[in-house]
Design an enzyme around this catalytic site. Sequence first.
Site, PDB file in Angstrom:
ATOM      1  N   LYS A  55      40.320  37.969  40.511  1.00 39.28           N
ATOM      2  CA  LYS A  55      39.861  37.729  39.269  1.00 39.28           C
ATOM      3  C   LYS A  55      40.667  36.682  38.412  1.00 39.28           C
ATOM      4  CE  LYS A  55      36.979  41.387  37.720  1.00 39.28           C
ATOM      5  NZ  LYS A  55      37.052  42.132  38.873  1.00 39.28           N
ATOM      6  N   SER A 308      38.631  42.013  48.209  1.00 40.17           N
ATOM      7  CA  SER A 308      38.622  41.425  46.689  1.00 40.17           C
ATOM      8  C   SER A 308      40.002  41.885  46.186  1.00 40.17           C
ATOM      9  CB  SER A 308      37.571  41.953  45.975  1.00 40.17           C
ATOM     10  OG  SER A 308      37.335  43.374  46.142  1.00 40.17           O
TER      11      SER A 308
HETATM   12  C1  LIG Z   1      36.138  42.931  39.550  1.00 37.58           C
HETATM   13  C2  LIG Z   1      36.324  43.449  40.945  1.00 37.58           C
HETATM   14  C3  LIG Z   1      35.131  43.295  41.705  1.00 37.58           C
HETATM   15  C4  LIG Z   1      33.897  43.134  41.358  1.00 37.58           C
HETATM   16  O1  LIG Z   1      33.426  41.655  40.885  1.00 37.58           O
HETATM   17  P1  LIG Z   1      32.214  41.390  40.075  1.00 37.58           P
HETATM   18  O2  LIG Z   1      32.487  39.938  39.776  1.00 37.58           O
HETATM   19  O3  LIG Z   1      32.193  42.139  38.732  1.00 37.58           O
HETATM   20  O4  LIG Z   1      31.049  41.744  40.765  1.00 37.58           O
HETATM   21  C5  LIG Z   1      35.530  43.531  43.257  1.00 37.58           C
HETATM   22  N1  LIG Z   1      36.628  43.933  43.428  1.00 37.58           N
HETATM   23  C6  LIG Z   1      37.848  43.873  42.696  1.00 37.58           C
HETATM   24  C7  LIG Z   1      38.858  44.140  43.369  1.00 37.58           C
HETATM   25  C8  LIG Z   1      37.638  43.560  41.443  1.00 37.58           C
HETATM   26  O5  LIG Z   1      38.712  43.639  40.510  1.00 37.58           O
END
Ligand SMILES: *Cc1c(COP(=O)(O)O)cnc(C)c1O
Length: 336
Positions: A55, A308
């Site tokens: 993010k 992510s």
């Molecule tokens: C926010 C987030 C997502 C999803 O991202 P989007 O852009 O809302 O689809 C996935 N994994 C993690 C760890 C996140 O913080």
Amino acid sequence: MSSSDITLKDIYIARQRITGIVRKTPLVSSPCLSELVGSSVYLKLESLQETGSFKVRGATNKMLDLTEEQKEQGVVAASTGNHARAVAYMAQKLDIRAKICISKDVPQYRVEAIKKLGAKVILSGHSQDEAMERAFQLVEDQGMTMIHPFDDPAIIAGQGTIGLELLEQLPEIKTVLVPLSGGGLISGIALALKSADPEIRVIGVSMDTSAVMYHSLRAGEPLEMNEEYTIADALLGGIGLNNKYTFRMCQEYLDDTVLVTDDEIADGIAFALKSDHLVVEGAGAVGVAALLRRKKIEVGCKVVVIVSGGNIDLRLLLNIAREHSCRQVNRQLEGQ
Ligand SMILES: *Cc1c(COP(=O)(O)O)cnc(C)c1O
């Protein structure tokens, strides 16, 4: 790019802006997953990114693009945790005032992490959408700038820098599995990858409870849904009924979307810990979960899983690990 206002050039500009502030994360092969799936599987470790999730890429790109006057007025964000953490972190670095609106249902360990970074936390409502309403109110009343978690060209372009890194780290990439909530992450990555090669397959993975984008894509329009508990709590939140960018981009770019259950996600977390020695949070483990359960995905010979985020509550992680080691012992006993 026909239907979007965001181009590959925006992603290159984002990369120039955020280089040196945001990490270029490692891409590592996963021998165990590769053997299971029968393809070469690689993990892109955004769990090792500054603040523990990708993010910070979008947030940094957006905040560095603000005018001096906007910086003076401060920024506001609504978030389930990781976006808030990223905004708070960058605001502190850039000396910008930040207010973060959080739903009262967000786990306490996430709230604490944001407070530690010096941002003012405003607890409001019981859903991500209610926290977002409060944030928009602050934009109107106090002239602060909204740092949207996904539906903003600067955010999407920032997350898209992951796609540029992948093209360099694995030029033969054929498929990418991306955790999907609001769609900022997958839209940016898809734009970068498909600009290089439209044949690269981009697949979104969501939890099977309140998978708003998944159902919206099938309905052909943005939907609103109730939030239900999931261990992938960073994937909670709607896409906005008046979604401007990510819904259309997902419609245009995604080859497929699949769902995983909480049990499958827990398996993904345990697998990453045991086999790849990685600490991964629920949202970050959905791609691993999808491969483990051999969801009907055409993976091709080189597949990348976007891990992510890694911000998981230690107690939750330990519970999952304990449960899995017990199950394994039981299986061994049964086999005797
Ligand atoms: C926010 C987030 C997502 C999803 O991202 P989007 O852009 O809302 O689809 C996935 N994994 C993690 C760890 C996140 O913080």
